[in-house]
Design an enzyme around this catalytic site. Structure first.
Site, PDB file in Angstrom:
ATOM      1  N   CYS A   6      16.034   3.421  -8.406  1.00  0.00           N
ATOM      2  CA  CYS A   6      17.630   3.052  -8.504  1.00  0.00           C
ATOM      3  C   CYS A   6      18.112   2.351  -7.523  1.00  0.00           C
ATOM      4  CB  CYS A   6      18.416   4.575  -8.829  1.00  0.00           C
ATOM      5  SG  CYS A   6      17.529   5.401 -10.140  1.00  0.00           S
ATOM      6  N   ARG A  30      14.899  -3.048  -8.692  1.00  0.00           N
ATOM      7  CA  ARG A  30      14.434  -1.666  -8.361  1.00  0.00           C
ATOM      8  C   ARG A  30      14.498  -0.886  -9.334  1.00  0.00           C
ATOM      9  NH1 ARG A  30      15.032  -0.404  -2.413  1.00  0.00           N
ATOM     10  NH2 ARG A  30      14.889   1.600  -3.202  1.00  0.00           N
ATOM     11  N   ASN A  81      20.598   8.074  -5.946  1.00  0.00           N
ATOM     12  CA  ASN A  81      19.172   7.781  -6.115  1.00  0.00           C
ATOM     13  C   ASN A  81      18.745   9.312  -5.656  1.00  0.00           C
ATOM     14  OD1 ASN A  81      19.986   5.430  -6.775  1.00  0.00           O
ATOM     15  ND2 ASN A  81      19.406   4.444  -4.479  1.00  0.00           N
ATOM     16  N   LYS A 121      -2.865  -5.336 -11.320  1.00  0.00           N
ATOM     17  CA  LYS A 121      -1.919  -6.490 -11.269  1.00  0.00           C
ATOM     18  C   LYS A 121      -1.904  -6.892 -13.029  1.00  0.00           C
ATOM     19  CE  LYS A 121      -0.349  -6.363  -8.584  1.00  0.00           C
ATOM     20  NZ  LYS A 121      -0.232  -5.825  -7.295  1.00  0.00           N
ATOM     21  N   GLU A 153      -0.276  -3.642 -15.053  1.00  0.00           N
ATOM     22  CA  GLU A 153       1.223  -3.398 -15.034  1.00  0.00           C
ATOM     23  C   GLU A 153       2.037  -4.510 -15.512  1.00  0.00           C
ATOM     24  OE1 GLU A 153       2.426  -2.913 -10.985  1.00  0.00           O
ATOM     25  OE2 GLU A 153       0.971  -4.393 -10.141  1.00  0.00           O
ATOM     26  N   HIS A 162     -23.388   3.572 -14.874  1.00  0.00           N
ATOM     27  CA  HIS A 162     -23.156   4.775 -15.006  1.00  0.00           C
ATOM     28  C   HIS A 162     -22.040   5.385 -15.950  1.00  0.00           C
ATOM     29  CE1 HIS A 162     -25.896   5.491 -11.812  1.00  0.00           C
ATOM     30  NE2 HIS A 162     -25.170   4.559 -10.977  1.00  0.00           N
TER      31      HIS A 162
HETATM   32  C1  F6R Z   1       1.755  -2.632  -7.640  1.00  0.00           C
HETATM   33  C2  F6R Z   1       2.942  -1.944  -6.838  1.00  0.00           C
HETATM   34  C3  F6R Z   1       2.781  -0.409  -6.612  1.00  0.00           C
HETATM   35  C4  F6R Z   1       2.847  -0.270  -4.965  1.00  0.00           C
HETATM   36  C5  F6R Z   1       3.452   1.414  -4.689  1.00  0.00           C
HETATM   37  C6  F6R Z   1       3.328   1.567  -3.233  1.00  0.00           C
HETATM   38  O1  F6R Z   1       1.826  -3.831  -7.882  1.00  0.00           O
HETATM   39  O2  F6R Z   1       3.901  -2.665  -6.412  1.00  0.00           O
HETATM   40  O3  F6R Z   1       1.532   0.164  -6.763  1.00  0.00           O
HETATM   41  O4  F6R Z   1       2.130  -0.846  -3.999  1.00  0.00           O
HETATM   42  O5  F6R Z   1       4.299   1.754  -5.600  1.00  0.00           O
HETATM   43  O6  F6R Z   1       4.646   0.750  -2.776  1.00  0.00           O
HETATM   44  P1  F6R Z   1       4.792   0.586  -1.387  1.00  0.00           P
HETATM   45  O7  F6R Z   1       3.658  -0.279  -0.908  1.00  0.00           O
HETATM   46  O8  F6R Z   1       6.151   0.019  -0.993  1.00  0.00           O
HETATM   47  O9  F6R Z   1       4.740   1.926  -0.581  1.00  0.00           O
END
Ligand code: F6R
Length: 608
Positions: free
Chosen positions: A2, A27, A100, A485, A488, A504
């Site tokens: 948030c 966010r 948040n 990538k 998601e 396996h």
């Molecule tokens: C994938 C992605 C998430 C972040 C994860 C950790 O594209 O962005 O998997 O890598 O939430 O986030 P940080 O690096 O900010 O701790």
């Protein structure tokens, strides 16, 4: 997750708050709201969906006022409806709260408050805070907030206003970031600096346990016993154009294309060619202390966890110190072996990921020295670690992490140089690594120059339902990252595996409908990977191979080739990641997906 924005000053608050929310939309983006103090009291507007929906509502029914708070939500408690959108109010509508984090004892408190005559209108944990503040209010908002916060367990970044104490915003944080922005006779509140960067670069980072009272004439920081605290003013060095799309269709594409520059920034001023090592002033650790380290734990989540796996290879190879990589969310709930000779490397783009932060605190509690590889300057992990390496990749707005990943791998290479040279790494080998690092930005440019080829390739795979990504050695983590990538942002199911592990189990999935992406640069395990390609081809699989030169052994085995430049083994992940980011991006865009705001996801996961 948030996002929070607040404003107090001479200007009309609503447009500033909506603008701030738009900058925070990456966010969390399932609902949003504003609360403004106007002549009549606290007025709120809320909407399910994107900020643009809220904006339409506000335009249709404007609220005037020069003090207000706003929120963009990523649902945890309760569906993403208008009723559950923040701000939340008390029974009489005198108080508005944005929050948040998660109030863990919300259910018990809700029962207690209901028994005492409070009526709830949402399913959220946050509403409990509004009623607790109402119950504690005796004429002064900060006192009521302090009393309420003493009753809650959990995490919070909150901003509160009240028509009964109308000329202030009270904010507090525990486990969820909050900053105060200092303008010219005006003040801002934000959970993320990008919300207010347009207006000020002077900020005060609040610490866990801080509460601040922000009025038109100044601000005070208190602890939860109402003692005044001093917090330094910091200067943010991000530019506004870094948080704008700058002509690109999406932030993700912009960030992919920024990588030659961001990698350069990660390395700038840190490479010492003559000694074959790296200078990392922020590490805050002496050579003697580094020599005492007898084991390394790297902890992170998601993409950062993938770079941790690459770091494990590098560090073990060049330092000969045993390295363990742990999902942060798992690390904290087992009984890990950590001693005062453990170095805990914490990797996080945002520096705010709740699981990673908690894992770091746990490692420190058990006596480890913690160093952070963090992108966001002033973030909680950066501030609470014993030292670290800033990535200097600039703000990453796209929810799917791209440029942070490649900068993390480069930062791990720098750390490897620094630690390796004290142990198993010769200056000659160190110099070779530095030469290869210097070549990376240009090599990434070569890949980006051929983005159109990858876009064409993507066209052929938009109907696929599954993808397999395979790699070995340094490129097994790249297979995981390529698959992450794709899934998601395109919602195509994708899995990454070590190439040889395929036989396996996953080999059962292979048929003519299954695209298999092999990360097969000409490295020390290339011949082994070729055998795995043959196994896939023998079963009719469609092979896309990332290669680094003409490889006769692959002739007739692959359906599509993506060429990447040649580099040393440990740096192949940097080059291999870029085309995989582009492949995922173009497939997702062609499938009509919103790549900057993928469903259910949010940047910076600040809840457990
Ligand atoms: C994938 C992605 C998430 C972040 C994860 C950790 O594209 O962005 O998997 O890598 O939430 O986030 P940080 O690096 O900010 O701790």
């Amino acid at each position: 997750m948030c996002g929070i924005v607040g404003y107090v000053g001479p200007r009309v608050a609503t447009p500033l708050l909506i603008e701030g929310l738009k900058r925070l939309e990456y966010r969390g983006y399932d609902s949003a709201g504003v609360a403004i103090m106007n002549g009549r009291g606290v007025e709120t507007r809320k909407a399910a969906g994107k900020i643009s929906t809220l904006e339409t509502i506000v335009n249709g029914s404007p609220v005037a006022g020069t003090l207000g708070i706003a929120h963009t939500r990523w649902a945890t408690h309760g569906a993403p409806t208008t009723g559950n959108a923040h701000p939340h109010s008390d029974c009489k509508g005198h108080i508005a709260v944005v929050h948040n984090g998660i109030i863990e004892n919300a259910t018990a408190l809700r029962h207690w408050l209901a028994d005492n005559g409070h009526t709830f209108t949402s399913e959220t944990d946050t509403e409990v805070l509004a009623h607790l503040i109402e119950a504690s209010f005796e004429g002064n908002l900060e006192d009521a907030v302090i009393e309420a916060l003493h009753m809650v367990h959990g995490t919070y970044g909150i901003a509160v206003i009240s028509s009964l104490d109308r000329d202030k915003i009270v904010v507090a944080r525990k486990g969820s970031p909050l900053i105060i922005g200092l303008g010219d006779q005006e003040y801002y509140v934000a959970s993320d600096v990008s919300a207010i960067l347009e207006h000020t670069r002077q900020v005060v980072y609040l610490d866990d346990g801080d509460l601040a009272v922000i009025e038109r004439t100044g601000y005070r920081v208190l602890d939860l016993d109402a003692h005044e605290m001093t917090r330094a003013v910091s200067q943010v060095d991000w530019d506004l154009d870094q948080i704008e799309r700058g002509g690109f269709d999406h932030f993700m594409l912009k960030e992919i294309f920024e990588q030659p520059q961001t990698i350069e920034n990660t390395m700038r001023g840190r490479l010492l060619e003559a000694d074959g090592t790296a200078k990392l002033a922020g590490l805050n650790v002496t050579n003697e202390e580094l020599l005492e380290i007898d084991n390394i734990i790297i902890t992170a989540c998601g993409t950062s966890w993938h770079s941790a796996l690459i770091g494990e290879h590098m560090l073990e190879e060049m330092t000969r110190i045993p390295v363990e990589v742990e999902y942060a969310s798992e690390f904290r709930y087992r009984n890990p072996i950590v001693t005062s000779r453990t170095l805990c490397i914490v990797i996080s783009q945002s520096g705010e990921t709740a699981d990673t932060l908690a894992a770091m605190r746990e490692a420190k509690r058990r006596g480890a020295r913690a160093i952070g590889l963090v992108n966001v300057v002033g973030s909680t992990i950066a501030r609470e670690s014993d030292g670290g390496v800033y990535l200097h990749a600039g703000p990453e707005i796209g929810v799917a992490s791209t440029k942070a990943f490649t900068s993390q791998v480069v930062a791990l290479a720098l750390l490897t140089l620094r630690m390796g040279r004290l142990r198993a790494l010769s200056s000659v080998r160190g110099a070779e690594i530095i030469e290869a690092l210097h070549a990376l930005p240009g090599q990434i440019r070569e890949i980006l120059d051929r983005a159109a080829e990858i876009e064409q390739l993507a066209e052929q795979y938009i109907e696929s339902h599954n993808f397999l990504y395979l790699g070995r050695g340094y490129n097994f983590p790249v297979a995981l990252e390529g698959a992450l990538k794709l899934k998601e942002i395109s919602y195509i199911h994708a899995e990454g595996y070590p190439a040889a592990e395929m036989k396996h189990g996953p080999i059962a999935l292979i048929d003519s409908q299954m695209p298999v992406v092999f990360i097969a640069p000409h490295d020390s395990v290339f011949d082994k990977v070729v055998s795995n390609v043959q196994e896939v081809k023998a079963r009719g699989g469609r092979v896309i191979a990332l290669t680094s030169r003409d490889e006769p052994q692959l002739a007739g085995l692959i359906d599509h080739e993506i060429r990447i430049p040649q580099t040393i083994d440990m740096l192949t992940p940097v080059l291999a990641a870029v085309p995989l980011q582009l492949l995922a991006y173009y497939i997702a865009v062609k499938r009509g997906c919103n790549v900057d705001q993928p469903r259910n996801l949010a940047k910076s996961v600040t809840v457990e």
